[in-house]
Write an enzyme that holds these catalytic residues in place. Structure first.
Site, PDB file in Angstrom:
ATOM      1  N   HIS A 152      -5.377  23.321 -27.575  1.00  0.00           N
ATOM      2  CA  HIS A 152      -5.881  22.087 -28.172  1.00  0.00           C
ATOM      3  C   HIS A 152      -5.020  21.668 -29.366  1.00  0.00           C
ATOM      4  O   HIS A 152      -4.897  20.475 -29.642  1.00  0.00           O
ATOM      5  CB  HIS A 152      -7.319  22.279 -28.650  1.00  0.00           C
ATOM      6  CG  HIS A 152      -8.349  22.167 -27.575  1.00  0.00           C
ATOM      7  ND1 HIS A 152      -8.870  20.956 -27.164  1.00  0.00           N
ATOM      8  CD2 HIS A 152      -8.980  23.116 -26.830  1.00  0.00           C
ATOM      9  CE1 HIS A 152      -9.782  21.159 -26.222  1.00  0.00           C
ATOM     10  NE2 HIS A 152      -9.866  22.471 -25.994  1.00  0.00           N
ATOM     11  N   ASP A 159     -11.690  18.534 -23.882  1.00  0.00           N
ATOM     12  CA  ASP A 159     -12.978  18.999 -23.342  1.00  0.00           C
ATOM     13  C   ASP A 159     -13.845  17.768 -23.110  1.00  0.00           C
ATOM     14  O   ASP A 159     -14.032  16.949 -24.019  1.00  0.00           O
ATOM     15  CB  ASP A 159     -13.678  19.932 -24.330  1.00  0.00           C
ATOM     16  CG  ASP A 159     -12.882  21.205 -24.602  1.00  0.00           C
ATOM     17  OD1 ASP A 159     -12.162  21.654 -23.696  1.00  0.00           O
ATOM     18  OD2 ASP A 159     -12.982  21.728 -25.724  1.00  0.00           O
TER      19      ASP A 159
END
Length: 242
Positions: A152, A159
């Site tokens: 990330h 997500d």
């Protein structure tokens, strides 16, 4: 020629240590010196899709840590530019079928990842166990679920989930995926047989939509997708979201 075996062993040991260190650095990537989202080449998805649905869990307390996460000073979804444009393509295609995305997390500052690791190492804090990891010891979260460096932080991982949106668009409802976001359990595996056929079908529908735009699913988490090829596969960032 006389060989000093002890000196040779020490030299080989030192060389091995250097090689291991190089491998570790290669695996972790390089921390960028960028201090702003612009310097990091991060784009706000809302600039491309102004009405996209955001439910940025780490900017608030509705998450497995139970409090806002370090580096999340605003509820924004930042991504590297090619990733943001690919995600916008997914959203536009889904809308043709009365579906929309709901986003939980996008770019994650490295300091936020360190916050996760500190929390995972705090055995005394079990406040969110029943909701997020009922069948695991907290220490088991380190590794497959919580790593010291996250994809990330490279700005190419996201997500998210799916919504069914009847007309008007305000009537959107989140599709049933069988578990909540960030539920650390085998039931959250994308192809888990512990959920219903309908729930698994919803997961697969999300996966198909994301795959068509170049996103690959992490099989242990139905909500987790990475864009490939990553725009900066060896660089991660610690720019706060603000």
């Amino acid at each position: 020629m006389v060989i000093d075996r002890r000196a040779l062993a020490l030299a080989l040991s030192a060389l091995f240590a250097v090689q291991v260190g190089q491998l570790a650095r290669a695996a972790d990537g390089v921390l960028s010196s960028a201090t702003t989202a612009t310097e990091a080449g991060l784009v706000d998805i809302s600039e491309l899709v102004p009405d996209i649905t955001l439910d940025m869990r780490y900017a608030g307390s509705d998450n497995f840590v139970g409090r806002p996460i370090d580096g999340y000073r605003a509820a924004r979804c930042l991504l590297k530019s090619p990733v943001a444009h690919a995600l916008a393509d997914v959203e536009r295609e889904l809308r043709k079928h009365s579906l929309r995305l709901k986003i939980f997390d996008c770019y994650r500052p490295a300091r936020g990842v360190r916050h996760f690791v500190r929390w995972a190492n705090d055995a005394g804090d079990q406040e969110t166990k029943s909701r997020y990891y009922p069948n695991l010891d907290k220490s088991e979260l380190l590794g497959d679920y919580i790593a010291p460096v996250s994809g990330h932080s490279r700005g190419a991982t996201i997500d998210l989930t799916l919504q069914q949106c009847d007309h008007p668009a305000t009537a959107c409802r989140t599709l049933d995926m069988g578990t909540d976001f960030d539920f650390f359990d085998s039931r959250a595996h994308t192809d888990s047989t512990q959920v219903s056929a309908a729930q698994r079908s919803n997961r697969h529908r999300l996966r198909e939509a994301m795959l068509a735009a170049g996103f690959r699913n992490y099989p242990m988490e139905w909500w987790h997708y990475r864009f490939e090829p990553e725009p900066s596969a060896e660089i991660f960032y610690d720019v706060p979201i603000e």
